[in-house]
Design a protein around this motif. Structure first.
Motif, PDB file in Angstrom:
ATOM      1  N   UNK A 126      12.820 -84.664  12.653  1.00  0.00           N
ATOM      2  CA  UNK A 126      12.288 -85.925  13.161  1.00  0.00           C
ATOM      3  C   UNK A 126      13.134 -87.130  12.783  1.00  0.00           C
ATOM      4  N   UNK A 127      14.308 -86.896  12.211  1.00  0.00           N
ATOM      5  CA  UNK A 127      15.176 -87.997  11.809  1.00  0.00           C
ATOM      6  C   UNK A 127      15.646 -88.774  13.036  1.00  0.00           C
ATOM      7  N   UNK A 128      15.349 -90.080  13.123  1.00  0.00           N
ATOM      8  CA  UNK A 128      15.869 -90.856  14.252  1.00  0.00           C
ATOM      9  C   UNK A 128      17.384 -91.027  14.136  1.00  0.00           C
ATOM     10  N   UNK A 129      18.063 -90.910  15.238  1.00  0.00           N
ATOM     11  CA  UNK A 129      19.494 -91.153  15.255  1.00  0.00           C
ATOM     12  C   UNK A 129      19.770 -92.649  15.122  1.00  0.00           C
ATOM     13  N   UNK A 130      20.926 -92.962  14.565  1.00  0.00           N
ATOM     14  CA  UNK A 130      21.337 -94.350  14.403  1.00  0.00           C
ATOM     15  C   UNK A 130      22.820 -94.457  14.700  1.00  0.00           C
ATOM     16  N   UNK A 131      23.245 -95.643  15.071  1.00  0.00           N
ATOM     17  CA  UNK A 131      24.660 -95.863  15.368  1.00  0.00           C
ATOM     18  C   UNK A 131      25.513 -95.465  14.173  1.00  0.00           C
ATOM     19  N   UNK A 132      26.587 -94.733  14.441  1.00  0.00           N
ATOM     20  CA  UNK A 132      27.490 -94.261  13.405  1.00  0.00           C
ATOM     21  C   UNK A 132      27.266 -92.822  12.999  1.00  0.00           C
ATOM     22  N   UNK A 133      26.160 -92.223  13.409  1.00  0.00           N
ATOM     23  CA  UNK A 133      25.951 -90.805  13.107  1.00  0.00           C
ATOM     24  C   UNK A 133      26.848 -89.969  14.018  1.00  0.00           C
ATOM     25  N   UNK A 134      27.546 -89.011  13.435  1.00  0.00           N
ATOM     26  CA  UNK A 134      28.457 -88.156  14.190  1.00  0.00           C
ATOM     27  C   UNK A 134      28.050 -86.708  13.997  1.00  0.00           C
ATOM     28  N   UNK A 135      28.061 -85.950  15.079  1.00  0.00           N
ATOM     29  CA  UNK A 135      27.588 -84.571  15.001  1.00  0.00           C
ATOM     30  C   UNK A 135      28.057 -83.797  16.222  1.00  0.00           C
ATOM     31  N   UNK A 136      27.939 -82.475  16.127  1.00  0.00           N
ATOM     32  CA  UNK A 136      28.303 -81.618  17.257  1.00  0.00           C
ATOM     33  C   UNK A 136      27.119 -81.461  18.202  1.00  0.00           C
ATOM     34  N   UNK A 137      27.433 -81.216  19.454  1.00  0.00           N
ATOM     35  CA  UNK A 137      26.451 -80.783  20.449  1.00  0.00           C
ATOM     36  C   UNK A 137      27.001 -79.492  21.029  1.00  0.00           C
ATOM     37  N   UNK A 138      26.417 -78.351  20.638  1.00  0.00           N
ATOM     38  CA  UNK A 138      27.033 -77.063  20.941  1.00  0.00           C
ATOM     39  C   UNK A 138      26.028 -75.965  21.272  1.00  0.00           C
ATOM     40  N   UNK A 139      25.310 -76.111  22.374  1.00  0.00           N
ATOM     41  CA  UNK A 139      24.436 -75.006  22.774  1.00  0.00           C
ATOM     42  C   UNK A 139      25.261 -73.779  23.163  1.00  0.00           C
ATOM     43  N   UNK A 140      24.629 -72.625  23.090  1.00  0.00           N
ATOM     44  CA  UNK A 140      25.293 -71.380  23.480  1.00  0.00           C
ATOM     45  C   UNK A 140      24.310 -70.409  24.095  1.00  0.00           C
ATOM     46  N   UNK A 141      24.829 -69.494  24.862  1.00  0.00           N
ATOM     47  CA  UNK A 141      24.047 -68.381  25.429  1.00  0.00           C
ATOM     48  C   UNK A 141      24.807 -67.105  25.109  1.00  0.00           C
ATOM     49  N   UNK A 142      24.097 -66.132  24.519  1.00  0.00           N
ATOM     50  CA  UNK A 142      24.737 -64.921  24.008  1.00  0.00           C
ATOM     51  C   UNK A 142      23.961 -63.693  24.482  1.00  0.00           C
ATOM     52  N   UNK A 143      24.609 -62.862  25.269  1.00  0.00           N
ATOM     53  CA  UNK A 143      23.989 -61.633  25.783  1.00  0.00           C
ATOM     54  C   UNK A 143      24.568 -60.454  25.020  1.00  0.00           C
TER      55      UNK A 143
END
Length: 372
Positions: free
Chosen positions: A323-340
């Motif tokens: 539930x942490x609100x994002x704030x300017x300056x936060x850096x992170x990956x966005x990396x969804x995946x699908x694995x069969x």
């Protein structure tokens, strides 16, 4: 960028205030990202004690082995206002820690990844002090990056993008994952990194294992290949980027084409969800909903992302329930995946920064799967 911009002296004062507000009398930081964050010193972890002693009142002291004093003095640490004290081989360095504290302490914050032998030695040297994690206070300082830190991460993103842009030189049918990984590792260094942190080359069924690594399995024509790579730049800041390729001129499996389109939409939806005030969990949900609605929910095996900076994985974690609100300056990956399992898999990963009015991608190569 200038060192004083990336490792400014005012971090020491900010850490002291945060430690005092948390009820700590001092921070004791051995080699790792917290020590480097405060001093700029990329200390080497070993059985010889290196420790930043940061009392909430009194002079900050960096205790180092005598043979490493020249490196400490050549680092940005002296400009941050720390005093350097050294200890010779064969001497006990822990009395130096006690002396640097300047008096009795009731509670100290230890580096989160301090070696157990050092934790126990400090417990013996400071028997009246409660030991807590320094990360309790430092993560709140580190979670929002300064403009200089964002610039360092942007530089790291461009460097790893340059490696992905060369993938056609190495990914060919008949070559093994391990052979390709050797070439990629060399290119990561050539692109400006000082260390190679990881190289994942996962072809065909190996792509269904998110942390596969490499193997001696040859890559087949038309096989999807997940390539997840990253390193550390001279600044100390990290890169991390994943793309999925198809090799050899043969068409990929039809089901791969179908679910890659779903994954691509999910990754774009998650990136678009990033803005100040949105929770980290909501960004995860944005990706997960697209994948679940298409029937692939159980094949998305991990969180959507992790923070990045001086560590490859740090706060904030983009995971369901955060539930942490994002704030300017936060850096992170966005990396969804699908694995069969037993067939193949795919992942798309960008590093992004939350800006005052939205999001900036720090990896800028195309996110469509690339046929080589």
């Amino acid at each position: 960028m200038r060192t004083e911009e990336l490792y400014p002296p005012d971090r020491i004062a900010a850490a002291r205030r945060a430690a005092a507000a948390a009820g700590l009398d001092a921070l004791l930081l051995t080699p790792g990202s917290d020590l480097r964050y405060l001093t700029g010193y990329p200390a080497h972890a070993s059985e010889r004690l290196t420790c930043l002693v940061l009392p909430v009142q009194g002079e900050p002291t960096l205790i180092v082995p005598t043979l490493e004093r020249p490196a400490a003095e050549a680092s940005p640490a002296p400009a941050t206002g720390v005093r350097i004290v050294d200890h010779a081989d064969g001497s006990d360095p822990y009395p130096l820690v006690v002396a640097a504290l300047g008096g009795p302490v009731a509670a100290v914050g230890l580096a989160d990844r301090m070696w157990a032998e050092q934790v126990l030695a400090l417990r013996a040297a400071l028997p009246g002090a409660v030991q807590r994690l320094a990360g309790e206070v430092l993560r709140e300082l580190r979670i929002r990056k300064s403009p200089a830190e964002v610039a360092a991460l942007r530089e790291a993103g461009a460097a790893i993008d340059a490696v992905h842009q060369r993938m056609g030189e190495w990914l060919r049918p008949g070559r093994t994952e391990a052979e390709v990984a050797v070439d990629i590792a060399a290119a990561i260094t050539e692109a400006g990194h000082v260390s190679v942190d990881f190289v994942i080359v996962a072809a065909g069924p190996n792509g269904a294992s998110p942390h596969h690594g490499t193997s001696d399995r040859p890559i087949g024509p038309g096989e999807p290949v997940v390539v997840d790579i990253g390193g550390t730049m001279p600044s100390g800041y990290c890169s991390d980027c994943t793309r999925t390729y198809v090799t050899g001129g043969a068409p990929p499996p039809a089901e791969f084409v179908d679910y890659y389109a779903v994954l691509h939409a999910a990754q774009r939806a998650a990136v678009a969800a990033v803005r100040p005030g949105t929770t980290a969990g909501a960004v995860d949900a944005a990706a997960r909903q697209v994948i679940t609605d298409a029937g692939y929910g159980p094949a998305f095996l991990h969180r959507t992302g992790h923070g990045i900076g001086l560590d490859g994985h740090e706060e904030p974690y983009v995971v369901a329930g955060n539930a942490r609100p994002l704030a300017a300056g936060m850096t992170f990956s966005v990396e969804p995946g699908i694995y069969l399992a037993g067939r193949h898999g795919a992942r798309i990963e960008d590093i992004v920064v939350c800006t005052p009015d939205g999001v900036e991608r720090l990896n800028t190569t195309p996110t469509e799967f690339t046929a080589l």
